[in-house]
Design a protein around this motif. Sequence first.
Motif, mmCIF file in Angstrom:
data_model
loop_
_atom_site.group_PDB
_atom_site.id
_atom_site.type_symbol
_atom_site.label_atom_id
_atom_site.label_comp_id
_atom_site.label_asym_id
_atom_site.label_seq_id
_atom_site.Cartn_x
_atom_site.Cartn_y
_atom_site.Cartn_z
ATOM 1 N N VAL A 182 41.163 22.922 12.103
ATOM 2 C CA VAL A 182 40.181 23.297 13.120
ATOM 3 C C VAL A 182 38.774 23.308 12.522
ATOM 4 O O VAL A 182 37.807 22.889 13.172
ATOM 5 N N GLN A 183 38.647 23.786 11.295
ATOM 6 C CA GLN A 183 37.344 23.742 10.624
ATOM 7 C C GLN A 183 36.806 22.311 10.591
ATOM 8 O O GLN A 183 35.626 22.059 10.882
ATOM 9 N N LEU A 188 36.349 34.998 22.671
ATOM 10 C CA LEU A 188 36.291 34.867 21.217
ATOM 11 C C LEU A 188 37.691 34.849 20.587
ATOM 12 O O LEU A 188 38.515 35.707 20.855
ATOM 13 N N GLN A 189 37.945 33.825 19.801
ATOM 14 C CA GLN A 189 39.249 33.718 19.159
ATOM 15 C C GLN A 189 39.373 34.713 18.009
ATOM 16 O O GLN A 189 38.388 35.110 17.408
ATOM 17 N N GLY A 211 34.359 30.322 17.554
ATOM 18 C CA GLY A 211 35.552 30.096 18.356
ATOM 19 C C GLY A 211 35.347 30.352 19.836
ATOM 20 O O GLY A 211 36.310 30.306 20.610
ATOM 21 N N GLU A 212 34.089 30.614 20.253
ATOM 22 C CA GLU A 212 33.830 30.816 21.676
ATOM 23 C C GLU A 212 34.172 29.551 22.453
ATOM 24 O O GLU A 212 34.636 29.603 23.604
ATOM 25 N N ILE A 213 33.891 28.384 21.821
ATOM 26 C CA ILE A 213 34.329 27.112 22.380
ATOM 27 C C ILE A 213 35.504 26.629 21.562
ATOM 28 O O ILE A 213 35.420 26.488 20.337
ATOM 29 N N LYS A 214 36.598 26.362 22.222
ATOM 30 C CA LYS A 214 37.817 25.924 21.539
ATOM 31 C C LYS A 214 37.821 24.407 21.400
ATOM 32 O O LYS A 214 37.489 23.695 22.330
ATOM 33 N N VAL A 215 38.197 23.914 20.213
ATOM 34 C CA VAL A 215 38.284 22.466 20.006
ATOM 35 C C VAL A 215 39.744 22.027 20.046
ATOM 36 O O VAL A 215 40.660 22.825 19.888
#
Length: 405
Positions: free
Chosen positions: A156-157, A6-7, A401-405
């Motif tokens: 990022v959003q 988590l970020q 944020g568990e998956i980062k883009v």
Amino acid sequence: MNTQTLQKWNKVKLGDVAEIESGGTPSSTKSEYWDGGDICWATLPDLENKYLFDTQRKITPLGLKNSSAKLLPINSVIFSSRATIGEVAITKVETSTNQGSKNFICNPAKIDYEFLYYLLKSKVEEINNLASGATYKEINKTVFSAVEIEIPNIPVQKQIAQILAVYDDLIYNNTCRIKILEQTAQTIYTEWFVNFRFPGHEKVKMVDSGTEFGKIPEGWSVGTLSDLVEIRKEGINPKVLAPNTAYIGIEHLPRKSWSFTQYAHASDAQSNKLKFYEGDILFGNIRPYFHKVLLTPMDGICSSDIVILKAKSSKFLGLAFSIIFSEKFISQATTTSKGTKMPRADWNALIDHQVVIPPSEFLDTFKSVFSNFNEFAQTLNTLNKDFQDCRDMLIPKLITGEIKV
């Protein structure tokens, strides 16, 4: 995209990133607040799609001025916050709303409106747990403003929203195709059974029916809805069913649409329900929901606020559904409804709704036409359900944020 721990994003409150406005309803006794109005006024049924381009009802500038309704700018986010909590939509026209929603005017330097749309969808259960009320559960502005969220920076959003929007675009395209099928089927019903312009009608003699229909084709008859369907009243305890058995509440029924992907499960039902079977017709039985009609694609259970209609013959099904789906029938349900606080359909009156019934071979022809349209629509609904499941699986992972883009 990469899975990661988590970020650490910025922790803020909803009230810090958007101006939250409640809605309002102009007095229904003042015709000058409604007649000829051109200002969109959104209520719950208008929030069924991601983007809101129009509303069923409009108000006048005078109605807006003399009520607590506010005019929301384009790209505001509407969240239904009363009774049915958790319908979300983004305005694509300037819009006002009734008091059944909380409306977010986003600060673009702090939060992207598309990102907020998905964030709110991910928090429906949490927000619902904050609601209170005896008759209707509702979440107030103060509580809503204090809800804490974690958000990344704006770029990022936007990336997260763009990924999720791919699924919504696919769903929207299929929904448009379903709408075309629905409209075509209803047009054929109207042409054949209301205007009597069916293939070969020029060779058919018209005779006086002695009813409101006037002249009808020779060999056809006038009956009532009770000749086509019967009301199914089979109560059942959800606990005796498999937990994943489909449960349809009145909130799940589509409004004047063949699109259907939302339902719960028997494990979510808290009291006895009604049993329905594939091919039954479900009708929202409370006046605001008379436009909610569904031809069921599976067996399951439903709320007692829904009436279940079973076709007496498979060849009657398409005709019965088209009649019940029609504006004429829904109008009769409205004018004959009984009750003050929550008027319900009077099925003693509706079951006697007059219908025109053609000969058996003509019913077979319409059954074939209707079935083809319905089967294609159900295929598209299945695809949409798969897209929704994929999107909904990704939303919490991307939003946190568990998956980062």
